[in-house]
Write a protein that holds these residues in place. Structure first.
Motif: not given
Length: 794
Positions: A613-628
């Motif tokens: 679950a945490l792996l998928r969460m990071e992968e799918r949301y990575r563009p939002m996490i890294d976005s300014p």
């Protein structure tokens, strides 16, 4: 255009929901004494109106408690003796299709001995929207008391149209918004009108009396039930020191600290007749026009604040060249709740995701929960279901009032046929999205509100509407739900939607919610039919859709749908023997939009696959996490790369906030209202975390750390809360509870542990059960510290 039902058809749920619940808290206020008042002339779209009343007060009355009930269509600002007392009062209209909200305002300390001037500026939207039902008539009601003296709106009040407020030219806001652009011509400004005498000014006339409540077209008045907005003083922009002092004609981008709801202001020196445009960098958020302002200058030094709120990361001022700029500022406003929940772990990406979800959630809260603060501002219930779940983990308990308002509105707009539809309130949209309605009334919607608040009165009030709606749904001869098409068969954005899986799982969850409510409300006669339907559906679901490796409907031609398989887990349709197969499907298929992604991640957590679950969460949301960008998106991309309008302000993407607090930190109410709670952290690969939940009983704090040798948990709970704690355990481990070494001899010997009453006692609580891999304890309120030392490996 969707079918519009006649407003004369009063929904049955109105009396149930609003007379029993909404009026209850204000029953002691007494009958209305004031009259609705209105200016003379037409009620034009986007018109602004000034009302003024002067009163004399002796010192004793001026020092007395003062309160007022105030209503208008559509918004108002209130000054007393020139001091702003209410910033953007009044909720958008529509507790039901006919009726209107009112505010209850505490004005104690606002008055003085002698002459007092009360001034109200009313903004009449004058048009429909997806978050507002227009009455078609500007009006003001003021029913107040200062000590023993009444202050009532009547024909003694003076009124006039504010001549400086105008409609702009194109571009206008898109059709979904009831708000218009705000134009202001400072050459026509009414200087100091909030305190200036009106006698002898022919433009100020006696207000017309329109009758006391429930006068048409405003009809019954319903207490707003949520706090007035909170608002700041005028604030400096983040890059204030770098902003120009004289405009060169280029757009001036004034940065905000984060994506916020703001009203921009300016102080300038300019010749008369220049036009200044005010909008945010998010003006085209969601790919359609939002709101903006236009200001036309007068000669000399001048100040102005555009009162129509907008959102973004920056305000963009387009100021003609040569204008001298003394100050550019903004005022932040929003729903009156504090961001008191928190989550932190040793993975920075997850911390960023949680904080962005919290920021996005708050941005969607004002008059109502909204899908986005730009394109629509509409209370879609698919969004609300996810937003209210997040709110209880992210905000203080006052957030529950907005969730309650949303629930009451949904049933207040129920059609005479029993159909529920959203968004509501709305004047230009009337469509049922069946799966969103099932989500709203089921375990994930109304019942989730009850779990976190313990608000039985609201559940009792809305239960008949839930029962009426679910009576429209039937099972077919095959035991599966007959899919109601409604007005829009929407299951999610994106492709590969296996709709039969979604329909049946949502209906199963809705039946669970109905069953819980029936028990709570004493409707025992409904239980056998609900249980029979759930049993039939569960059997048919597994018989029809299980392929041996996943769930798939016979006519679905694409790959396995992660959404449908996830919802089968979340609903409890999937038996334990399917766990590993479903975990594989959910780990390898990625079709869900951010709306349904929450349920995919929740399914993995329910299956015990925290790492996946945490792996998928990071992968799918990575563009939002890294976005300014400080907020989360409607889709996995922005604009054309996203879904719908491609908005980057969509709280339905904030599911990870709920999941990190509820499942990973493990904080969950066992009794409605948090009298008993479960604390069961599941860290998976994480080494440590801290989580705070601001419950109705007070703040709950959990701090957890783990390594190869031990597991540590610190817990702080408020008075009146009993915690059922579940922590990792293994044979041979040693437990320290609040500095007490707890001896569990039978477990250390490798046998089944059955503790005596004496062995189960620990400082501050008891050990309730011991298993092969977990230990359960019941702990009283206060601070507790637990440590499990693992036995050395051999």
């Amino acid at each position: 255009m969707a079918r519009m039902f006649r407003l004369s058809q009063l929904p049955r749920a109105l009396c149930i929901a609003f007379l029993l619940v909404a009026f209850k808290s204000h029953a002691a206020e007494g009958p209305w004494q004031a009259n609705w008042i209105a200016p003379t002339g037409e009620s034009e779209t986007n018109s602004w109106w000034c009302f003024q009343k002067t009163i004399e007060l002796p010192a004793a009355d001026a020092a007395s408690p003062a309160h007022a009930r105030i209503a208008c269509d559509s918004k108002y600002w209130l000054w007393i003796n020139g001091e702003l007392r209410v910033f953007e009062g009044q909720l958008k209209r529509g507790p039901t299709p006919r009726d209107t909200y009112y505010d209850h305002v505490d004005l104690t300390g606002a008055f003085r001995a002698g002459k007092n001037t009360l001034a109200v500026l009313v903004w009449h939207f004058g048009k429909e929207g997806m978050s507002h039902k227009s009455s078609g008539q500007v009006g003001l009601l003021f029913d107040g008391a200062i000590g023993a003296k009444t202050l009532l709106s009547d024909k003694s009040w003076r009124a006039r149209r504010h001549p400086a407020y105008l409609s702009t030219g194109e571009p206008h806001p898109n059709w979904r918004l009831p708000e218009s652009n705000i134009g202001f011509d400072a050459r026509l400004e009414l200087a100091n009108w909030q305190t200036a005498p009106t006698e002898g000014d022919s433009k100020w006339v006696a207000a017309s009396e329109m009758g006391p409540p429930p006068a048409a077209p405003w009809n019954k008045l319903i207490p707003r039930g949520v706090p007035l907005l909170r608002f700041s003083t005028l604030q400096e922009y983040e890059n204030a020191a770098d902003l120009p002092r004289i405009s060169d004609g280029k757009p001036i981008v004034a940065r905000l600290p984060y994506n916020a709801q703001v009203t921009p202001s300016l102080e300038i020196e300019a010749p008369a007749g220049l036009t200044i445009d005010l909008r945010t960098d998010n003006y085209r958020g969601g790919s359609e026009n939002s709101v903006r302002g236009e200001y036309t200058t007068r000669e000399g030094k001048q100040a102005y604040e555009s009162l129509g709120w907008m959102n973004g990361h920056a305000v963009v001022y387009s100021i003609p060249p040569g204008v001298k700029i003394h100050a550019l500022r903004y005022r932040e406003s929003g729903f009156d709740t504090q961001l008191t929940g928190s989550f932190r772990c040793n993975v920075p990406a997850l911390n960023t995701l949680w904080k962005k979800a919290q920021r996005t959630l708050y941005l969607e809260m004002r008059d109502n929960f909204a899908d986005c603060p730009d394109r629509e501002r509409a209370q879609w219930w698919g969004d609300v279901t996810l937003e209210l779940q997040q709110a209880f983990y992210a905000l203080d308990p006052q957030c529950a009032t907005l969730a309650r308002k949303a629930i009451l509105e949904l049933v207040g707009w129920q059609r005479p046929t029993g159909v529920l539809h959203a968004p509501v309130p709305a004047g230009n949209y009337d469509s049922e999205l069946p799966m969103q309605m099932l989500a709203s009334v089921g375990r994930q919607g109304f019942w989730e509100y009850y779990r976190h608040t313990g608000d039985r009165d609201t559940m009792v009030a809305v239960y008949p509407a839930v029962k009426s709606y679910l009576a429209l749904w039937q099972l077919g001869d095959d035991g599966l739900v007959v899919q109601r098409q409604g007005d829009w068969t929407w299951g999610d954005w994106g492709t590969n939607k296996d709709l039969p899986l979604l329909y049946n799982a949502w209906y199963y969850l809705a039946l669970e919610g109905q069953r819980n409510m029936a028990q709570l409300c004493g409707d025992s006669a409904a239980l056998p039919r609900i249980d029979e339907r759930r049993a039939r559906l569960k059997s048919a679901f597994n018989k029809t859709f299980w392929t041996g490796t996943a769930y798939k409907s016979p006519r679905h031609e694409g790959p396995f749908d992660d959404r449908g398989n996830a919802l089968a887990v979340v609903a409890g349709l999937a038996p334990p023997e399917h766990t590993e197969a479903l975990a594989e499907v959910l780990s390898t298929n990625q079709h869900a939009s951010p709306y349904m992604e929450k349920y995919v991640l929740e399914a993995l957590l329910r299956l015990g696959h925290v790492d996946s679950a945490l792996l998928r969460m990071e992968e799918r949301y990575r563009p939002m996490i890294d976005s300014p960008v400080t907020t989360l998106w409607e889709g996995w991309g922005v604009g054309e790369a996203g879904y719908g309008g491609g908005s980057y302000n969509h709280a339905w993407g904030g599911g990870p906030l709920t999941l990190l607090s509820q499942y990973v930190a493990g904080i969950d109410p066992l009794e409605p209202g948090y009298g008993r709670i479960r604390i069961a952290p599941s860290l998976g690969p994480l080494r440590e975390l801290e989580c705070v939940v601001d419950s109705p009983r007070g703040k709950i704090r959990v701090d957890v750390a783990q390594d190869q040798s031990e597991f540590r948990l610190s817990l702080q709970t408020p008075a009146g809360v009993v915690s059922e704690v579940v922590i990792p355990w293994c044979p041979g481990a040693l437990l320290e509870a609040d500095n007490q070494v707890v001896d569990i001899p039978s477990l250390r010997q490798g046998g089944e542990s059955r503790l005596s009453s004496q062995e189960s006692k620990i400082v501050g609580g008891t050990i309730t059960s011991v298993g092969v891999d977990s230990l359960s304890l019941s702990l009283g309120a206060g601070a507790h510290h637990l440590r499990v030392k693992k036995p050395p490996k051999r």
